[in-house]
Design a protein around this motif. Structure first.
Motif, PDB file in Angstrom:
ATOM      1  N   TYR A  87       1.047  -1.117   0.018  1.00  0.00           N
ATOM      2  CA  TYR A  87      -0.039  -0.153   0.232  1.00  0.00           C
ATOM      3  C   TYR A  87       0.874   1.278  -0.121  1.00  0.00           C
ATOM      4  CZ  TYR A  87      -3.078   3.925   1.355  1.00  0.00           C
ATOM      5  OH  TYR A  87      -3.885   4.864   1.526  1.00  0.00           O
ATOM      6  N   ALA A  88       1.746   1.507   0.804  1.00  0.00           N
ATOM      7  CA  ALA A  88       2.700   2.388   0.978  1.00  0.00           C
ATOM      8  C   ALA A  88       3.531   2.668  -0.295  1.00  0.00           C
ATOM      9  CB  ALA A  88       3.768   2.211   2.092  1.00  0.00           C
ATOM     10  N   THR A  90       2.068   2.478  -3.162  1.00  0.00           N
ATOM     11  CA  THR A  90       1.136   3.284  -4.147  1.00  0.00           C
ATOM     12  C   THR A  90       1.058   4.751  -4.005  1.00  0.00           C
ATOM     13  OG1 THR A  90      -0.859   2.915  -2.632  1.00  0.00           O
ATOM     14  CG2 THR A  90      -0.130   1.175  -4.094  1.00  0.00           C
ATOM     15  N   LEU A  91       1.904   5.074  -2.847  1.00  0.00           N
ATOM     16  CA  LEU A  91       1.850   6.475  -2.379  1.00  0.00           C
ATOM     17  C   LEU A  91       2.716   7.483  -3.199  1.00  0.00           C
ATOM     18  CD1 LEU A  91       0.797   6.228   1.402  1.00  0.00           C
ATOM     19  CD2 LEU A  91      -0.966   6.460  -0.382  1.00  0.00           C
ATOM     20  N   GLU A  93       4.618   8.981  -6.173  1.00  0.00           N
ATOM     21  CA  GLU A  93       4.065   9.661  -7.483  1.00  0.00           C
ATOM     22  C   GLU A  93       5.565  10.144  -8.168  1.00  0.00           C
ATOM     23  OE1 GLU A  93      -0.028  11.717  -6.386  1.00  0.00           O
ATOM     24  OE2 GLU A  93       1.755  12.484  -5.128  1.00  0.00           O
ATOM     25  N   LYS A 168       8.071  12.851   0.752  1.00  0.00           N
ATOM     26  CA  LYS A 168       7.704  11.956   1.629  1.00  0.00           C
ATOM     27  C   LYS A 168       8.554  10.967   2.309  1.00  0.00           C
ATOM     28  CE  LYS A 168       3.395  11.149  -1.374  1.00  0.00           C
ATOM     29  NZ  LYS A 168       3.892  11.690  -2.706  1.00  0.00           N
ATOM     30  N   TYR A 204       5.025   9.100   6.885  1.00  0.00           N
ATOM     31  CA  TYR A 204       4.374   7.837   6.990  1.00  0.00           C
ATOM     32  C   TYR A 204       5.217   6.824   7.838  1.00  0.00           C
ATOM     33  CZ  TYR A 204       1.573   9.482   3.115  1.00  0.00           C
ATOM     34  OH  TYR A 204       0.897  10.259   2.204  1.00  0.00           O
TER      35      TYR A 204
END
Length: 249
Positions: A87-88, A90-91, A93, A168, A204
């Protein structure tokens, strides 16, 4: 009775009984129910107790003084860690400037990261190699190599991070509690994590369920300093302190 006196009396009863109800406190302290409820809310916000439906409980946490090596930790709760890492990833970009630390859950992100138009900085020897093999543009911090985790730590790593401005940052943690925040057993790694978080627009922290209510030697950041990516079913009080993304496992 002054507020400070009421707080002390409530906490004393809680130490003796571990769990108390509003009704018990009202009868024992001869204070109105509305006042008791307000006091429990105040003490909860002060992180002195955990407010639950109809009463309160002690803040309970385990203490973990040691750390296993990263390859061993990466195999613990492996399916949960892989889903959080997936999931991480996919963040990320295009054109992101990403920091990835040496946590065991972050290590799994290498399997799922596909964005080649982002730039990656890490203090993990394992992670830098895996990303480089996939053709990613990756930089590794300079400093001392910690054998147990194959993480780069020390003054050189901290100094290098002070020059970066990440979009990020993705970090692991050894423990999370409301009162102590994110913790790690190693002082050197704590300094690196803390500095990386200072230089990221968004942080995160990936944490499997075993990390909650667990405390280790060094605090790296308050719980409100990062978005937590975890599985479903964590205690509700964590969701009151920061944003939590729950991933189906």
């Amino acid at each position: 009775m002054l507020a400070e006196e009421r707080f002390a009396a409530i906490l004393q009863l809680l130490q003796e009984k571990k769990t108390v109800t509003v009704n018990e406190l009202t009868k024992t302290l001869h204070i109105s129910e509305s006042t008791i409820r307000r006091d429990l809310v105040s003490l909860h916000k002060m992180k002195k107790l955990r407010k639950v439906h109809g009463g309160a409980t002690l803040l309970q946490k385990e203490y973990a003084p040691i750390e296993n090596d990263v390859t061993q930790r990466s195999q613990e709760h492996i399916e949960e860690k892989r889903r959080l890492a997936q999931y991480a990833a996919t963040l990320i970009e295009p054109h992101d400037f990403i920091y990835l630390d040496a946590g065991s859950t972050i290590l799994h992100m290498a399997e799922f990261i596909e964005e080649k138009d982002a730039v990656y900085v890490t203090n993990s020897l394992y992670l830098s190699e895996r990303l480089a093999i996939k053709g990613m543009k990756v930089f590794i911090l300079a400093g001392e190599i910690k054998a147990k985790t194959m993480a780069v730590v020390g003054l050189g790593a901290v100094s290098a991070l002070q020059k970066y401005n990440f979009t990020k940052a993705f970090l692991g943690t050894n423990g999370i509690t409301i009162e102590n925040g994110f913790t790690t057993p190693d002082m050197e790694e704590s300094y690196v994590k803390c500095e990386a978080m200072k230089h990221a627009q968004k942080c995160y922290v990936l944490a499997d369920a075993s990390k909650f209510n667990l405390c280790t030697a060094m605090s790296t950041a308050d719980i409100s300093d990062a978005i937590i990516i975890t599985s479903k079913g964590i205690p509700d009080e964590y969701k009151e302190e920061t944003e939590v993304i729950e991933v189906a496992i």
